[in-house]
Scaffold this motif. Structure first.
Motif, PDB file in Angstrom:
ATOM      1  N   GLY A 116       0.849  -1.195   0.000  1.00  0.00           N
ATOM      2  CA  GLY A 116       0.000   0.000   0.000  1.00  0.00           C
ATOM      3  C   GLY A 116       0.878   1.235   0.000  1.00  0.00           C
ATOM      4  O   GLY A 116       1.699   1.423  -0.892  1.00  0.00           O
ATOM      5  N   ASP A 117       0.727   2.066   1.049  1.00  0.00           N
ATOM      6  CA  ASP A 117       1.516   3.290   1.138  1.00  0.00           C
ATOM      7  C   ASP A 117       2.902   3.065   1.729  1.00  0.00           C
ATOM      8  O   ASP A 117       3.754   3.941   1.664  1.00  0.00           O
ATOM      9  N   VAL A 118       3.086   1.887   2.352  1.00  0.00           N
ATOM     10  CA  VAL A 118       4.354   1.636   3.051  1.00  0.00           C
ATOM     11  C   VAL A 118       5.387   1.072   2.080  1.00  0.00           C
ATOM     12  O   VAL A 118       5.157   0.063   1.427  1.00  0.00           O
ATOM     13  N   LEU A 119       6.526   1.753   2.000  1.00  0.00           N
ATOM     14  CA  LEU A 119       7.647   1.205   1.230  1.00  0.00           C
ATOM     15  C   LEU A 119       8.467   0.364   2.198  1.00  0.00           C
ATOM     16  O   LEU A 119       9.285   0.885   2.952  1.00  0.00           O
ATOM     17  N   ALA A 120       8.211  -0.949   2.229  1.00  0.00           N
ATOM     18  CA  ALA A 120       8.884  -1.810   3.209  1.00  0.00           C
ATOM     19  C   ALA A 120      10.356  -1.978   2.852  1.00  0.00           C
ATOM     20  O   ALA A 120      11.223  -2.001   3.725  1.00  0.00           O
ATOM     21  N   VAL A 121      10.648  -2.111   1.566  1.00  0.00           N
ATOM     22  CA  VAL A 121      12.031  -2.204   1.102  1.00  0.00           C
ATOM     23  C   VAL A 121      12.187  -1.207  -0.042  1.00  0.00           C
ATOM     24  O   VAL A 121      11.403  -1.204  -0.976  1.00  0.00           O
ATOM     25  N   ASP A 122      13.199  -0.363   0.070  1.00  0.00           N
ATOM     26  CA  ASP A 122      13.291   0.782  -0.832  1.00  0.00           C
ATOM     27  C   ASP A 122      14.620   0.763  -1.587  1.00  0.00           C
ATOM     28  O   ASP A 122      15.522   1.550  -1.307  1.00  0.00           O
ATOM     29  N   GLY A 123      14.741  -0.188  -2.527  1.00  0.00           N
ATOM     30  CA  GLY A 123      15.931  -0.198  -3.381  1.00  0.00           C
ATOM     31  C   GLY A 123      17.193  -0.675  -2.685  1.00  0.00           C
ATOM     32  O   GLY A 123      18.192   0.039  -2.642  1.00  0.00           O
ATOM     33  N   LEU A 124      17.157  -1.881  -2.134  1.00  0.00           N
ATOM     34  CA  LEU A 124      18.326  -2.412  -1.426  1.00  0.00           C
ATOM     35  C   LEU A 124      19.267  -3.155  -2.372  1.00  0.00           C
ATOM     36  O   LEU A 124      18.824  -3.920  -3.220  1.00  0.00           O
ATOM     37  N   ASP A 125      20.569  -2.916  -2.212  1.00  0.00           N
ATOM     38  CA  ASP A 125      21.598  -3.719  -2.879  1.00  0.00           C
ATOM     39  C   ASP A 125      22.399  -4.404  -1.781  1.00  0.00           C
ATOM     40  O   ASP A 125      22.876  -3.741  -0.865  1.00  0.00           O
TER      41      ASP A 125
ATOM     42  N   ASN B 288      12.782  -2.515  14.582  1.00  0.00           N
ATOM     43  CA  ASN B 288      11.527  -3.131  14.152  1.00  0.00           C
ATOM     44  C   ASN B 288      10.882  -2.295  13.062  1.00  0.00           C
ATOM     45  O   ASN B 288      10.847  -1.077  13.166  1.00  0.00           O
ATOM     46  N   GLY B 289      10.405  -2.963  12.025  1.00  0.00           N
ATOM     47  CA  GLY B 289       9.746  -2.255  10.936  1.00  0.00           C
ATOM     48  C   GLY B 289      10.709  -1.702   9.904  1.00  0.00           C
ATOM     49  O   GLY B 289      10.304  -1.016   8.971  1.00  0.00           O
ATOM     50  N   ALA B 290      12.008  -2.013  10.041  1.00  0.00           N
ATOM     51  CA  ALA B 290      12.995  -1.490   9.094  1.00  0.00           C
ATOM     52  C   ALA B 290      12.880  -2.165   7.727  1.00  0.00           C
ATOM     53  O   ALA B 290      13.395  -1.658   6.734  1.00  0.00           O
ATOM     54  N   GLY B 291      12.207  -3.327   7.683  1.00  0.00           N
ATOM     55  CA  GLY B 291      12.087  -4.052   6.418  1.00  0.00           C
ATOM     56  C   GLY B 291      12.986  -5.272   6.351  1.00  0.00           C
ATOM     57  O   GLY B 291      13.188  -5.839   5.266  1.00  0.00           O
ATOM     58  N   LYS B 292      13.502  -5.721   7.492  1.00  0.00           N
ATOM     59  CA  LYS B 292      14.418  -6.869   7.499  1.00  0.00           C
ATOM     60  C   LYS B 292      13.710  -8.143   7.048  1.00  0.00           C
ATOM     61  O   LYS B 292      14.213  -8.880   6.197  1.00  0.00           O
ATOM     62  N   THR B 293      12.530  -8.406   7.662  1.00  0.00           N
ATOM     63  CA  THR B 293      11.818  -9.637   7.321  1.00  0.00           C
ATOM     64  C   THR B 293      11.397  -9.632   5.858  1.00  0.00           C
ATOM     65  O   THR B 293      11.559 -10.628   5.146  1.00  0.00           O
ATOM     66  N   THR B 294      10.885  -8.503   5.410  1.00  0.00           N
ATOM     67  CA  THR B 294      10.483  -8.409   4.014  1.00  0.00           C
ATOM     68  C   THR B 294      11.673  -8.687   3.102  1.00  0.00           C
ATOM     69  O   THR B 294      11.573  -9.449   2.138  1.00  0.00           O
ATOM     70  N   THR B 295      12.819  -8.081   3.422  1.00  0.00           N
ATOM     71  CA  THR B 295      14.017  -8.280   2.606  1.00  0.00           C
ATOM     72  C   THR B 295      14.434  -9.740   2.579  1.00  0.00           C
ATOM     73  O   THR B 295      14.642 -10.330   1.514  1.00  0.00           O
ATOM     74  N   ILE B 296      14.521 -10.352   3.765  1.00  0.00           N
ATOM     75  CA  ILE B 296      15.055 -11.717   3.819  1.00  0.00           C
ATOM     76  C   ILE B 296      14.083 -12.679   3.135  1.00  0.00           C
ATOM     77  O   ILE B 296      14.495 -13.630   2.464  1.00  0.00           O
ATOM     78  N   GLU B 297      12.773 -12.411   3.239  1.00  0.00           N
ATOM     79  CA  GLU B 297      11.822 -13.308   2.579  1.00  0.00           C
ATOM     80  C   GLU B 297      11.864 -13.158   1.056  1.00  0.00           C
ATOM     81  O   GLU B 297      11.603 -14.117   0.333  1.00  0.00           O
ATOM     82  N   ILE B 298      12.202 -11.982   0.592  1.00  0.00           N
ATOM     83  CA  ILE B 298      12.403 -11.822  -0.851  1.00  0.00           C
ATOM     84  C   ILE B 298      13.636 -12.630  -1.284  1.00  0.00           C
ATOM     85  O   ILE B 298      13.605 -13.359  -2.270  1.00  0.00           O
ATOM     86  N   LEU B 299      14.694 -12.525  -0.492  1.00  0.00           N
ATOM     87  CA  LEU B 299      15.914 -13.262  -0.828  1.00  0.00           C
ATOM     88  C   LEU B 299      15.683 -14.769  -0.775  1.00  0.00           C
ATOM     89  O   LEU B 299      16.264 -15.525  -1.536  1.00  0.00           O
TER      90      LEU B 299
ATOM     91  N   VAL C 112      20.099  -1.143   8.169  1.00  0.00           N
ATOM     92  CA  VAL C 112      18.956  -0.704   7.359  1.00  0.00           C
ATOM     93  C   VAL C 112      17.973   0.062   8.228  1.00  0.00           C
ATOM     94  O   VAL C 112      17.817  -0.218   9.413  1.00  0.00           O
ATOM     95  N   ASP C 113      17.328   1.023   7.615  1.00  0.00           N
ATOM     96  CA  ASP C 113      16.307   1.813   8.298  1.00  0.00           C
ATOM     97  C   ASP C 113      15.323   2.272   7.228  1.00  0.00           C
ATOM     98  O   ASP C 113      15.725   2.720   6.158  1.00  0.00           O
ATOM     99  N   TYR C 114      14.035   2.161   7.516  1.00  0.00           N
ATOM    100  CA  TYR C 114      12.997   2.501   6.534  1.00  0.00           C
ATOM    101  C   TYR C 114      13.259   1.870   5.172  1.00  0.00           C
ATOM    102  O   TYR C 114      13.107   2.507   4.130  1.00  0.00           O
ATOM    103  N   GLY C 115      13.692   0.614   5.172  1.00  0.00           N
ATOM    104  CA  GLY C 115      13.871  -0.114   3.920  1.00  0.00           C
ATOM    105  C   GLY C 115      15.076   0.302   3.103  1.00  0.00           C
ATOM    106  O   GLY C 115      15.249  -0.158   1.982  1.00  0.00           O
ATOM    107  N   LYS C 116      15.903   1.189   3.659  1.00  0.00           N
ATOM    108  CA  LYS C 116      17.076   1.671   2.906  1.00  0.00           C
ATOM    109  C   LYS C 116      18.363   1.257   3.601  1.00  0.00           C
ATOM    110  O   LYS C 116      18.405   1.127   4.820  1.00  0.00           O
ATOM    111  N   LEU C 117      19.401   1.095   2.790  1.00  0.00           N
ATOM    112  CA  LEU C 117      20.712   0.794   3.346  1.00  0.00           C
ATOM    113  C   LEU C 117      21.299   2.086   3.913  1.00  0.00           C
ATOM    114  O   LEU C 117      21.400   3.089   3.217  1.00  0.00           O
ATOM    115  N   VAL C 118      21.672   2.050   5.218  1.00  0.00           N
ATOM    116  CA  VAL C 118      22.242   3.237   5.831  1.00  0.00           C
ATOM    117  C   VAL C 118      23.761   3.191   5.751  1.00  0.00           C
ATOM    118  O   VAL C 118      24.420   4.174   5.425  1.00  0.00           O
TER     119      VAL C 118
END
Ligand code: ADP
Ligand code: MG
Lengths: 324, 350
Positions: free
Chosen positions: A25-34, A49-60, A213-219
């Protein structure tokens, strides 16, 4: 492990992804991670929490389709030969709950049966230090034992690459250390790990390299020591002045920032307390004492420590890693 | 079995079937609903609707002039039971079903009863006959009674196949559907598809575990009915087994279909009740489906539970073979095929 490649072509990473995006929806869970995980290393995704870790790892892991981006795992893409690829991976999910009415050995045997090759159930029981619990129901295990079993279910197939999503969340310190020992023995045998955590100490102990990572982005990305050095001031000074609120002024903050070798100054938790990051304590501390005397206030408490990944996170994002 | 042997995994399909069965039989509630509850139902209904040795008619006499004589006249007959009532208590006795009929003494006496109750109409008839005879009426002749209490035609004989059908439906729907949604909410389905497990084998194992249970539940209920009430099985056990198997497959398919998208326990419980409730009522478990109006009959006959219960009765009570139950089996097979087909298309692993 794999033979050394010719110098021009570096060994292919165990895992890589470029530009992955996932939107809810409006939430960008993962925002262009390399990301890139090298063979044989332990790579950590560290974030609140909510940084997008689970979403990222499940995509991987090929369990979630990204909206954009490319993923390669052990030289394959998802959707080509998934069963053959899955036989080479071990996956632990953050939220899955094993059947409480099965025994430890029944659970391991079930998972072992899915893999064409792998470790013996007895060897895994020994590794997990659950030998004495082999006939206990999963529902009767402690949190730490249950979590070790969940990781064990990911290890029965003798994976080349192990994914762990917050494996120690909610465990007491001793249970966490027991789980770390299981991972370290898997690593010692040459295994590659990708884990997510919001515990900075866990990331520091286990990981060769970390992506914050924070807000789906690599810091930021690097080894724990590199990351701590990257904030330029490896020492933290926690200082509190007598007098409380009135010393909490912008004036005081400026004076602290002007001290020699000071990098950043933040207001601390309680009134009158400050957190100062500094590159060289032997210059900063005497100057701090003098400044206090000049201002006519007294130092109530003073403590110094080496910077942690938590401080790195705060320095890079401006907020804390954990909300508690 | 040695420790090392027990640690050797078998084929994944076998492991999954065994673990599903273990999880089911280790759940005390499951044992109760699948095995104990149907037996309790059979016991309760079997006792409540047993064939009475003598038709007893419960009569209350309205207190007043002539009441004692009237009561004595009636009490002389063994088929009549006089219910003692206080003055003004007859209405309550009638309403609560303690008395089937209230007789008000007089010339002629008056009968007070609810004509909707068949036992009240029977009581009125019996009492009227007795009183008229006592008053001097001569019967032209008396017919000879031939009562039917042979096994195979009692209510309990008719009820057992109904309970069996109901049980096959419930176990299939809950055993497959509920289990799947529980595993989905616990993120176990996701965990399983993260392994090289074959998805069709998982679903097949779930159905297989349910079918193993089927053998036990049919044996328990039919065996109990036979020992306790002497309920016969006229047809062959193989035919009974085949019909039960097709029924169990069909309801496993419907269970799978209801579970294909449901994300919560509340969701699946609601869907299951909506699917099963009409069949509990209409499919002729406790009373004949033919009690419903004719325009509804095509729908009722097309319900899978109606087909299953009819087929079970035809085998158990009429001793029919598979051919004679062909139409019912066709209806079941159609439901089975359609539900599996749809379920496998709609099923979500996450
Ligand atoms: N299935 C989902 N539907 C909607 N939003 C989701 C879903 N999964 C995750 N999110 C949102 O995406 C963000 C990242 O979540 P997640 O990947 O679980 O973070 P983490 O694992 O780092 O705690 C959060 O804001 C979360 O609320
Ligand atoms: Mg998470």
């Amino acid at each position: 492990m794999r033979p050394e490649q010719p110098t021009t072509a570096p060994a292919e990473p165990a895992l890589s992804c470029t530009g992955i995006v996932k939107r809810y929806g409006d939430v960008l869970a993962v925002d262009g991670l390399d990301l890139e995980v090298r063979c044989g290393e332990c790579f950590g995704l560290l974030g609140p929490n909510g940084a997008g870790k689970t979403t990222t790892i499940e995509i991987l892991e090929g369990l979630l389709a990204p909206d954009a981006g490319r993923v390669r795992v052990l030289g394959c893409a998802w959707g080509e030969q998934d069963d053959a690829l899955r036989a080479r991976l071990g996956i632990h999910l953050q939220e899955s709950q094993l059947d409480e009415k099965l025994t430890v050995i029944e659970t391991l045997r079930l998972f072992r049966s899915f893999y064409p090759r792998g470790r013996s159930v007895d060897a895994v029981l020994e590794l997990l230090e659950l030998d004495g619990k082999r006939r206990s129901w999963v529902g009767k295990l402690s949190g730490g034992q249950r979590q070790r079993l969940a990781v064990g279910c990911a290890l029965v197939g003798d994976p080349e690459l192990l994914f762990l999503d917050e494996p120690t969340t909610g465990l007491d310190p001793q249970a966490r250390r027991q789980l770390w020992a299981v991972l370290q023995s898997y690593r010692a045998a040459g295994g590659t790990v990708l884990l997510t955590t919001h515990y900075m100490d866990e990331a520091h102990v286990l990981c060769d390299r970390i992506a914050i990572v924070d807000y789906g982005k690599l810091v930021s990305e690097g080894s724990p020591d590199e990351l701590i050095l990257s904030i330029g001031a490896p020492h933290i000074v926690e200082v509190a002045f007598a007098g409380g609120a009135e010393s909490q002024s912008a004036d005081l903050q400026e004076r602290l920032a002007a001290l020699p070798d000071v990098d950043t100054v933040r207001a601390g938790e309680s009134s009158g307390a400050w957190t100062v990051t500094a590159a060289a304590l032997h210059r900063t501390l005497p100057a701090l004492a003098r400044a206090a005397a000049e201002m006519g206030t007294e130092i109530e408490t003073l403590a110094t420590r080496t910077a942690t990944l938590e401080d790195v996170f705060v320095a890079l994002t401006g907020h804390r890693l954990r909300d508690d | 079995m040695t420790e090392t042997r027990s640690a050797q995994p078998r084929h994944p399909f076998v492991e999954m079937t065994i673990t599903r069965l273990l999880v089911m039989v280790r759940e005390p509630e499951m044992i109760f609903w699948v095995f104990v509850f149907p037996l309790l139902m059979a016991l309760a209904l079997g006792i409540a609707f047993r064939t009475p040795s003598e038709t007893q008619v419960a009569v209350a006499v309205e207190p007043g002039a002539g009441a004692t004589e009237l009561a004595d006249t009636l009490a002389a007959h063994e088929s009549i039971e006089i219910i003692p009532v206080d003055p003004g208590g007859t209405e309550t006795a009638l309403r609560d079903g303690l008395a089937h009929l209230v007789v008000v003494p007089g010339d002629p006496p008056r009968y007070r009863f609810d004509p909707i109750r068949s036992e009240s109409r029977l009581a009125r008839q019996t009492v009227d006959d007795l009183l008229q005879r006592a008053a001097g009426r001569k019967d032209v002749w008396t017919g000879r009674d031939e009562t039917v209490t042979a096994t195979g035609s009692r209510y309990i004989d008719w009820l057992i196949p109904g309970l069996l059908g109901m049980n096959i439906m419930g176990t299939g729907m809950w055993g497959v559907g509920f289990t799947l949604v529980l595993q989905r909410t616990r993120k176990m389905l996701k965990r399983l598809i993260a392994t090289p497990m074959r998805r069709y084998q998982y679903l097949a194992a779930l159905v297989a575990a349910r079918l193993v249970l089927l053998g036990l539940e049919v044996a328990a209920l039919v065996g109990f009915a036979r020992l306790m009430f002497g309920v016969p099985i006229e047809g062959s056990l193989v035919t009974l087994g085949t019909v039960s198997l097709l029924g169990a497959m069909t309801f496993s398919g419907i269970g799978l279909l209801t579970a294909s998208r449901a994300q919560t326990i509340e969701g699946i419980s609601g869907i299951m009740n909506v699917v099963m409730a009409p069949m509990w009522i209409c499919s002729g478990i406790f009373f004949a489906a033919s009690n419903f109006p004719d325009p509804l009959q095509p729908f009722i006959q097309a319900l899978p539970l109606t087909a299953l219960v009819d087929a079970l009765r035809s085998v158990m009570l009429d001793g029919n073979g598979l051919l004679a139950t062909g139409p019912e089996l066709l209806i079941l097979a159609a439901w089975c095929a359609a539900s599996f087909f749809l379920a496998l298309r709609l099923f979500k692993w996450r």
